[in-house]
Scaffold this motif. Structure first.
Motif, PDB file in Angstrom:
ATOM      1  N   LEU A   1      23.583  44.293  13.562  1.00 30.22           N
ATOM      2  CA  LEU A   1      24.828  43.564  13.807  1.00 30.22           C
ATOM      3  C   LEU A   1      24.589  42.056  13.761  1.00 30.22           C
ATOM      4  O   LEU A   1      25.425  41.303  13.216  1.00 30.22           O
ATOM      5  CB  LEU A   1      25.420  43.962  15.164  1.00 30.22           C
ATOM      6  CG  LEU A   1      26.059  45.350  15.247  1.00 30.22           C
ATOM      7  CD1 LEU A   1      26.447  45.663  16.689  1.00 30.22           C
ATOM      8  CD2 LEU A   1      27.285  45.448  14.338  1.00 30.22           C
ATOM      9  N   MET A   2      23.478  41.613  14.293  1.00 30.64           N
ATOM     10  CA  MET A   2      23.163  40.190  14.263  1.00 30.64           C
ATOM     11  C   MET A   2      22.904  39.722  12.834  1.00 30.64           C
ATOM     12  O   MET A   2      23.311  38.614  12.440  1.00 30.64           O
ATOM     13  CB  MET A   2      21.954  39.898  15.162  1.00 30.64           C
ATOM     14  CG  MET A   2      22.214  40.186  16.640  1.00 30.64           C
ATOM     15  SD  MET A   2      20.775  39.926  17.690  1.00 30.64           S
ATOM     16  CE  MET A   2      20.817  38.148  17.872  1.00 30.64           C
ATOM     17  N   MET A   3      22.268  40.564  12.039  1.00 26.16           N
ATOM     18  CA  MET A   3      22.031  40.214  10.639  1.00 26.16           C
ATOM     19  C   MET A   3      23.348  40.100   9.867  1.00 26.16           C
ATOM     20  O   MET A   3      23.490  39.257   8.984  1.00 26.16           O
ATOM     21  CB  MET A   3      21.123  41.258   9.988  1.00 26.16           C
ATOM     22  CG  MET A   3      19.671  41.201  10.449  1.00 26.16           C
ATOM     23  SD  MET A   3      18.702  42.618   9.842  1.00 26.16           S
ATOM     24  CE  MET A   3      18.849  42.399   8.065  1.00 26.16           C
TER      25      MET A   3
ATOM     26  N   GLY B   1      17.489  35.492  15.578  1.00 22.58           N
ATOM     27  CA  GLY B   1      17.730  36.284  16.784  1.00 22.58           C
ATOM     28  C   GLY B   1      17.582  37.774  16.557  1.00 22.58           C
ATOM     29  O   GLY B   1      17.217  38.518  17.474  1.00 22.58           O
ATOM     30  N   ALA B   2      17.849  38.242  15.328  1.00 20.47           N
ATOM     31  CA  ALA B   2      17.777  39.678  15.037  1.00 20.47           C
ATOM     32  C   ALA B   2      16.347  40.209  15.057  1.00 20.47           C
ATOM     33  O   ALA B   2      16.128  41.403  15.258  1.00 20.47           O
ATOM     34  CB  ALA B   2      18.410  39.963  13.675  1.00 20.47           C
TER      35      ALA B   2
ATOM     36  N   GLN C   1      13.571  40.360   3.666  1.00 19.92           N
ATOM     37  CA  GLN C   1      14.148  40.201   2.328  1.00 19.92           C
ATOM     38  C   GLN C   1      15.242  39.140   2.341  1.00 19.92           C
ATOM     39  O   GLN C   1      15.346  38.319   1.422  1.00 19.92           O
ATOM     40  CB  GLN C   1      14.722  41.535   1.852  1.00 19.92           C
ATOM     41  CG  GLN C   1      15.241  41.537   0.413  1.00 19.92           C
ATOM     42  CD  GLN C   1      14.121  41.610  -0.598  1.00 19.92           C
ATOM     43  OE1 GLN C   1      13.081  42.195  -0.338  1.00 19.92           O
ATOM     44  NE2 GLN C   1      14.330  41.012  -1.762  1.00 19.92           N
ATOM     45  N   ALA C   2      16.059  39.138   3.378  1.00 16.26           N
ATOM     46  CA  ALA C   2      17.158  38.179   3.476  1.00 16.26           C
ATOM     47  C   ALA C   2      16.645  36.756   3.643  1.00 16.26           C
ATOM     48  O   ALA C   2      17.308  35.793   3.221  1.00 16.26           O
ATOM     49  CB  ALA C   2      18.069  38.551   4.645  1.00 16.26           C
ATOM     50  N   ARG C   3      15.486  36.589   4.242  1.00 21.77           N
ATOM     51  CA  ARG C   3      14.931  35.235   4.409  1.00 21.77           C
ATOM     52  C   ARG C   3      14.513  34.634   3.073  1.00 21.77           C
ATOM     53  O   ARG C   3      14.535  33.414   2.913  1.00 21.77           O
ATOM     54  CB  ARG C   3      13.757  35.273   5.377  1.00 21.77           C
ATOM     55  CG  ARG C   3      14.192  35.479   6.818  1.00 21.77           C
ATOM     56  CD  ARG C   3      13.009  35.554   7.752  1.00 21.77           C
ATOM     57  NE  ARG C   3      13.442  35.648   9.144  1.00 21.77           N
ATOM     58  CZ  ARG C   3      12.619  35.905  10.158  1.00 21.77           C
ATOM     59  NH1 ARG C   3      11.327  36.106   9.928  1.00 21.77           N
ATOM     60  NH2 ARG C   3      13.093  35.979  11.389  1.00 21.77           N
TER      61      ARG C   3
ATOM     62  N   LEU D   1      13.788  45.825   9.482  1.00 21.33           N
ATOM     63  CA  LEU D   1      12.959  44.622   9.493  1.00 21.33           C
ATOM     64  C   LEU D   1      12.648  44.177   8.058  1.00 21.33           C
ATOM     65  O   LEU D   1      12.590  42.973   7.768  1.00 21.33           O
ATOM     66  CB  LEU D   1      11.671  44.891  10.270  1.00 21.33           C
ATOM     67  CG  LEU D   1      10.926  43.697  10.865  1.00 21.33           C
ATOM     68  CD1 LEU D   1      11.829  42.849  11.741  1.00 21.33           C
ATOM     69  CD2 LEU D   1       9.709  44.175  11.652  1.00 21.33           C
ATOM     70  N   ALA D   2      12.488  45.139   7.157  1.00 22.03           N
ATOM     71  CA  ALA D   2      12.289  44.811   5.739  1.00 22.03           C
ATOM     72  C   ALA D   2      13.515  44.098   5.179  1.00 22.03           C
ATOM     73  O   ALA D   2      13.390  43.120   4.427  1.00 22.03           O
ATOM     74  CB  ALA D   2      12.008  46.081   4.937  1.00 22.03           C
ATOM     75  N   ASP D   3      14.703  44.566   5.550  1.00 14.67           N
ATOM     76  CA  ASP D   3      15.933  43.896   5.111  1.00 14.67           C
ATOM     77  C   ASP D   3      15.993  42.466   5.641  1.00 14.67           C
ATOM     78  O   ASP D   3      16.449  41.549   4.946  1.00 14.67           O
ATOM     79  CB  ASP D   3      17.162  44.677   5.599  1.00 14.67           C
ATOM     80  CG  ASP D   3      17.340  45.997   4.891  1.00 14.67           C
ATOM     81  OD1 ASP D   3      16.748  46.190   3.809  1.00 14.67           O
ATOM     82  OD2 ASP D   3      18.077  46.864   5.430  1.00 14.67           O
ATOM     83  N   LEU D   4      15.537  42.286   6.876  1.00  5.49           N
ATOM     84  CA  LEU D   4      15.541  40.954   7.482  1.00  5.49           C
ATOM     85  C   LEU D   4      14.638  40.001   6.704  1.00  5.49           C
ATOM     86  O   LEU D   4      15.049  38.883   6.354  1.00  5.49           O
ATOM     87  CB  LEU D   4      15.078  41.054   8.939  1.00  5.49           C
ATOM     88  CG  LEU D   4      14.901  39.733   9.694  1.00  5.49           C
ATOM     89  CD1 LEU D   4      16.238  39.033   9.867  1.00  5.49           C
ATOM     90  CD2 LEU D   4      14.246  39.968  11.047  1.00  5.49           C
TER      91      LEU D   4
END
Length: 264
Positions: free
Chosen positions: A78-80, A87-88, A112-114, A107-110
């Motif tokens: 939800l935070m992502m 924060g996520a 990747q988004a960075r 966490l992989a999606d996180l």
């Protein structure tokens, strides 16, 4: 006899009344505020249904801090969604440390988004590990085995597949077969492909011996192709076909269990 039945009914009546009354008193928002982690999950779900996702984050966050790892994943996702990538990471890492495949994927999606090259490499590694992380390092499998042209028997496999061996892609172990021909005692090494977290096709090569065979004829060798249908850390259902010097053609259905479970 009638009196005994009436006495039992009278004793059970207060319990039934309490059981019926309890749901009416349940209030997820208030119970969450009072410290119930389960109520926080329910309150978060209710808020999501209402479209109040940011408020739901707080409810899932309380459940996460209370030890419900699936709520950590939900909070992090939800935070992502609203772009809160820094924060996520905290709730997702809490679930990651508990070795949830879904946490590895989130966490992989996180990462990747960075978008940075190092983050993309970490994302790739997390996705590689994700489907294998909740599988046991050691399995014991019993097979019901059918050989051509119709002989029946069994087989027992000890399969070792630690994360250190390409995240369980490589496996090795011991295989004993009996009943469909001469007894076989084999070692094996194989490769497993994680098509998903629950479907794992594999191929193995085997080398061993045939106890009791005439001198010079005791060498055994062969291979096997199979498919595991996995149930996380508990075990799996296994289907295989193979061929060896002692058993030119065979098929098997097996049940595999986490070796640690067999110690209890």
């Amino acid at each position: 006899m009638e009196r005994s039945s009436l006495e039992c009914l009278a004793a059970l009546l207060p319990l039934v009344t309490v059981a019926c009354a309890t749901p009416a008193a349940y209030h997820p928002q208030k119970d969450c505020a009072a410290g119930s982690t389960g109520a926080c999950v329910d309150w978060g779900d209710e808020l999501v249904q209402r479209g109040a996702k940011q408020e739901a984050e707080a409810a899932y966050g309380q459940a996460c801090e209370g030890g419900i790892s699936t709520s950590c994943i939900t909070q992090g996702r939800l935070m992502m969604e609203r772009g809160e990538l820094e924060g996520a990471e905290h709730p997702l890492r809490k679930a990651y440390l508990e070795e949830f495949p879904e946490a590895y994927e989130a966490l992989a999606d996180l990462y990747q988004a960075r978008g940075g090259p190092q983050e993309r490499e970490i994302s790739r590694e997390l996705r590689f590990d994700a489907p294998a992380i909740d599988k046991p390092a050691v399995e014991v499998v019993y097979h019901y085995r059918m050989g051509y042209p119709g002989s029946l028997g069994g087989a027992l496999t000890l399969n070792v597949q630690p994360m250190a061996l390409l995240s369980r892609r490589l496996d090795l172990g011991f295989h004993a077969a009996f009943g469909t021909g001469p007894t076989e005692l084999n070692g094996f090494i194989g490769y497993q492909h994680f098509a998903s977290s629950w479907a794992v096709p594999y191929a193995r090569v085997m080398l061993g011996g045939i106890p009791g065979a005439p001198l010079g004829q005791g060498l055994n060798y062969g291979g096997e192709l199979g498919l595991k249908l996995c149930a996380g850390p508990l075990g799996h259902l296994e289907f295989a076909v193979g061929s060896s010097r002692a058993s030119p053609l065979h098929a098997s259905v097996g049940l595999g269990l986490n070796a640690l479970l067999l110690l209890f």
